[in-house]
Design an enzyme around this catalytic site. Structure first.
Site, PDB file in Angstrom:
ATOM      1  CG  HIS A 159      -2.051  -0.940   1.150  1.00 30.31           C
ATOM      2  ND1 HIS A 159      -1.901  -2.292   1.391  1.00 30.31           N
ATOM      3  CD2 HIS A 159      -3.368  -0.776   0.829  1.00 30.31           C
ATOM      4  CE1 HIS A 159      -3.075  -2.903   1.243  1.00 30.31           C
ATOM      5  NE2 HIS A 159      -3.978  -2.004   0.898  1.00 30.31           N
ATOM      6  CE  LYS A 163      -3.658  -0.183   4.675  1.00 27.30           C
ATOM      7  NZ  LYS A 163      -4.809   0.322   5.447  1.00 27.30           N
TER       8      LYS A 163
END
Lengths: 273, 273
Positions: A159, A163
């Site tokens: 990701h 994140k």
């Protein structure tokens, strides 16, 4: 057919902006001219394509809504810290809503709806195909417990750099694999957050390094002669916006049928659309 | 606990030989000392590990069985041309059986069992994990029709050079993807049968070029931002032998419970074991 008026809350945030653009270009919908925003936002308006949307801070919401017609459906892509207060406000104002924002107190969120005169779709993941894949895994875990006993599991996910936490989807998958016979803990998930490695080793396109969710689950038999691999790679946010539109249409149908105080999931949307 | 006596038919064929080896080394079973074989086989016996098994040609089967105790379960890995004749003989001789041989008249095969005093597990694919994956796809197709509407599908499979027809598993998958919203025909499946390409491009190990089944299903969204991929790669035949043992155990339990004239599938085995 009458167009469905949709209030998209969370502008000028990226996810809200994308949903708002989809609403604007889809002739089944009209975009409500106001959007709830955070107390820290100083702009008074926000432009979506060629339409000006008034941004409403928390303490202005009562007065801003007083003089207006109600939207048919509200969509929430705001901030985890606003989830419960927003939900309570939707319930009080009788605004049926799709909650796409994650976080907050989820139990309290559902209870607010159950005790109200509105219905809501509450879904931490709006990507229909991924939700369906989770449902498939849940089905297998229930029907065939221990199916992959003895198999080695590897879970890897990538990701965007910002994140911090492990993918919620990957964590949910761990529970299915546990029931399928594989001991595996969340901290064994391999997390990639380094853009250079994402591009070079994973092959994630440059333009999506700042927004993607790639997941691979690999299973290898004890004697290494059998290998299963399941992958779902999402670049950008388009799939979530499309799922949100389906959730809006689903909820609108339920509202027309008079459903009140009901909480629906994305699985309900999948089965009902 | 009393060991389960298992007659493995189809020796000296590779699949039958592998199942027979598993039976021999597993203390829950004993290997019955005869095996049905084809009329073209000239050897009178076959050695499995250190045990000599008598090979019985079709016209000798009555006399060969007359003087012997019955096996608890018979397993059939013979030849498609023998499926129905063998099944009729099992029914007549009251031999409960696991039919791992593909081909023949499958409807007639099932009818023979339904009209008999025996029960059988009939499964074109004995690999439990692959059968379960097919069940997951079937579930998704039933629950979420049209889920992948608009997505592009690619199916590719690789099997040993000798396999002329397209993978039966891949063909079954086509029907699920059709119901999930993707028009796709069996002749669009990409078949690989060239050992050089299998090794170089697919990475299939040299020692398994003569026996493998690799399958990949790829799905790409219309805007190409979402990609799903499901892979199941099998080298050799071990997974089918292990599934066959599970089918034997399952069928033996059913026989003890007095089940007669029943046809079970590998899905039943999966749910029941």
């Amino acid at each position: 057919m009458k167009k469905i008026s949709v209030m998209v809350n969370g502008l000028p945030g990226q996810m809200a902006a994308m949903v708002a653009r989809h609403i604007l270009k889809d002739e089944r919908f009209t975009l409500f001219p106001c959007s709830l925003t955070g107390p820290e936002i100083t702009e008074k308006t926000c432009t979506v394509v060629n339409q000006t949307i008034e941004l409403i801070r928390p303490h202005d919401r009562e007065s801003a809504m007083e003089k207006r017609e109600r939207p048919a459906i509200s969509v929430d892509y705001t901030h985890p810290s606003a989830v419960n207060a927003n939900a309570d406000w939707y319930c009080k104002e009788r605004l049926h809503f799709v909650m796409g924002t994650t976080g907050g107190d989820r139990k309290k969120l559902a209870e607010s709806v159950l005790n109200s005169a509105v219905s809501a779709v509450i879904a931490p993941n709006m990507a229909k195909q991924i939700v369906a894949f989770q449902a498939m895994m849940d089905y297998a875990a229930a029907q065939f417990p221990g199916l992959f006993k003895g198999y080695a599991l590897e879970i890897r996910e990538s990701h965007q750099k910002g994140k911090a936490d492990t993918s919620g989807t990957a964590k949910a998958m761990v529970t299915y694999f546990n029931r399928l016979g594989i001991p595996f803990s969340e901290d064994q998930i391999l997390k990639e957050r380094d853009p250079a490695a994402q591009h070079r080793r994973w092959g994630i396109p440059q333009e999506y390094l700042s927004g993607h969710g790639w997941h691979t689950y690999s299973l290898t038999s004890p004697d290494r002669t059998v290998h299963f691999e399941f992958t779902h790679n999402v670049n950008g946010r388009e799939i979530y916006a499309l799922g949100t539109l389906d959730a809006i249409l689903f909820l609108h149908q339920k509202v027309i049928l008079g459903e009140k105080g009901k909480v629906f999931s994305m699985i309900d949307v999948l089965k009902g659309v």
